[in-house]
Design an enzyme around this catalytic site. Structure first.
Site, PDB file in Angstrom:
ATOM      1  N   HIS A 137      53.945  55.579  45.529  1.00  0.00           N
ATOM      2  CA  HIS A 137      53.278  55.778  46.805  1.00  0.00           C
ATOM      3  C   HIS A 137      51.766  55.827  46.574  1.00  0.00           C
ATOM      4  O   HIS A 137      51.292  56.290  45.528  1.00  0.00           O
ATOM      5  CB  HIS A 137      53.772  57.058  47.479  1.00  0.00           C
ATOM      6  CG  HIS A 137      55.142  56.897  48.073  1.00  0.00           C
ATOM      7  ND1 HIS A 137      55.953  57.958  48.390  1.00  0.00           N
ATOM      8  CD2 HIS A 137      55.844  55.777  48.417  1.00  0.00           C
ATOM      9  CE1 HIS A 137      57.093  57.508  48.898  1.00  0.00           C
ATOM     10  NE2 HIS A 137      57.047  56.197  48.924  1.00  0.00           N
ATOM     11  N   ASP A 143      49.193  57.543  47.434  1.00  0.00           N
ATOM     12  CA  ASP A 143      48.435  58.744  47.068  1.00  0.00           C
ATOM     13  C   ASP A 143      48.651  59.150  45.611  1.00  0.00           C
ATOM     14  O   ASP A 143      48.043  60.122  45.148  1.00  0.00           O
ATOM     15  CB  ASP A 143      48.786  59.907  48.005  1.00  0.00           C
ATOM     16  CG  ASP A 143      50.273  60.237  48.040  1.00  0.00           C
ATOM     17  OD1 ASP A 143      51.087  59.297  48.115  1.00  0.00           O
ATOM     18  OD2 ASP A 143      50.616  61.439  48.006  1.00  0.00           O
TER      19      ASP A 143
END
EC number: 3.1.26.11
Length: 309
Positions: free
Chosen positions: A63, A65
């Site tokens: 992901h 982040d």
């Protein structure tokens, strides 16, 4: 033997003015390693003075982040005239995506970059005095957690007992502590177990990345000195935690309690708690009778040897 963890980014998927996306720097003596690298990780490393001598990058999942800081980090290392190779570990089936991310901004770095896919239950680094192992986590995508596990240390040397047995101060002390029997002038043989205690455990640091509270984390963290666990939400948002593949602070505390860890650090904090994380700490402490810290960017945590264990 120092072992220190620096929190570079502690936010959930949405950063705040005080929290960068996920990033965790670990230094064990001369070895430096990075766990996840959210956007701006290289600036956080400058800000908190970790240095850029990272040997390994361990990615929990892909992901944004947790990985969007990789291109900038690698470019910064290139500008700093890095020559040592870098290894990036990433979950099975995600290697091509990481390579695409690396090369999205230009040519290959001037130093070697090796991307290695890993699955749960592997020893991905064997450094002799410690290793780094993977374990299964439960998120919305391919994911793994990582445990840094030190080898056992030598038992304590009982100098007083050695002298009582007639062992002269000097090289024979060292030989016994290294596990070798020694012979005295009168022919008596002293065995190591007569003057050296049982091996003492090394330290264990466990990083979950994003995950639901699952048995595999409890198993990997059993007896750990430090557990760094996803605690994105408070208990009032437990349904949201389940939907998004995250944990509440209370669930992180329950994992820590079941695993009997020394210390729990909560991270990946949702932006909805930007003003006050007190509820997260309180809920974790209600489930875990041990030390709890809600991590903030720039926090340094030293991991001492545990005499209790």
């Amino acid at each position: 033997m120092s072992l220190q963890v620096t929190f570079l980014g502690t936010s959930g998927a949405v950063p705040t003015t005080d929290r960068n996306p996920s990033g965790l720097f670990v230094r064990r003596e001369g070895d430096a390693m990075l766990f996840d690298a959210g956007e701006g990780t290289q600036r956080q490393m400058m800000r908190f003075g970790t240095g850029f001598d990272v040997r390994w990058v361990f990615l929990s999942h892909l992901h944004g982040d947790h990985v969007l800081g990789i291109p900038g980090l690698l470019q910064t290392m290139d500008f700093n005239e890095r020559s040592d190779p870098l290894t990036i570990f990433t979950p099975q089936g995600t290697g091509r995506s990481i390579r695409n991310l690396i090369y999205a901004i230009g040519p290959e770095p001037s130093y070697g970059v090796d991307v290695v896919e890993v699955g749960p239950g592997e020893t991905v680094v064997d450094a002799g005095a410690y290793d780094v192992r993977t374990f299964a986590t439960e998120h919305r995508t391919r994911s793994v957690g990582y445990a840094l596990v030190e080898a056992d240390r030598k038992g304590r040397f009982d100098r007083e007992r050695a002298e009582e047995l007639g062992v002269p101060v000097g090289p024979k002390f060292s030989a016994l502590h290294e596990g070798e029997p020694v012979e005295l002038e009168d022919g008596t043989v002293i065995e190591p177990n007569q003057v050296v205690g049982p091996p003492r455990p090394g330290r264990t640091v466990v990083y979950t990345g994003d995950t639901r509270p699952v048995d595999s984390v409890v198993e990997a963290a059993s007896g750990a000195d430090l557990l760094i666990h996803d605690a994105t939400f408070a208990e009032s948002s437990d349904e949201r935690a389940r939907e998004t593949g995250h944990s509440t602070a209370r669930e992180a505390g329950e994992v820590a309690d079941r695993a009997d860890v020394e210390r729990l650090v909560l991270t990946h904090i949702s932006s909805r708690y930007a003003g006050d994380t007190g509820i997260l700490k309180a809920e974790a402490e209600a489930a875990f009778d041990g030390r709890v810290l809600v991590a903030r960017d720039g926090d340094d945590v030293d991991v001492p040897y545990s005499e209790k264990r």
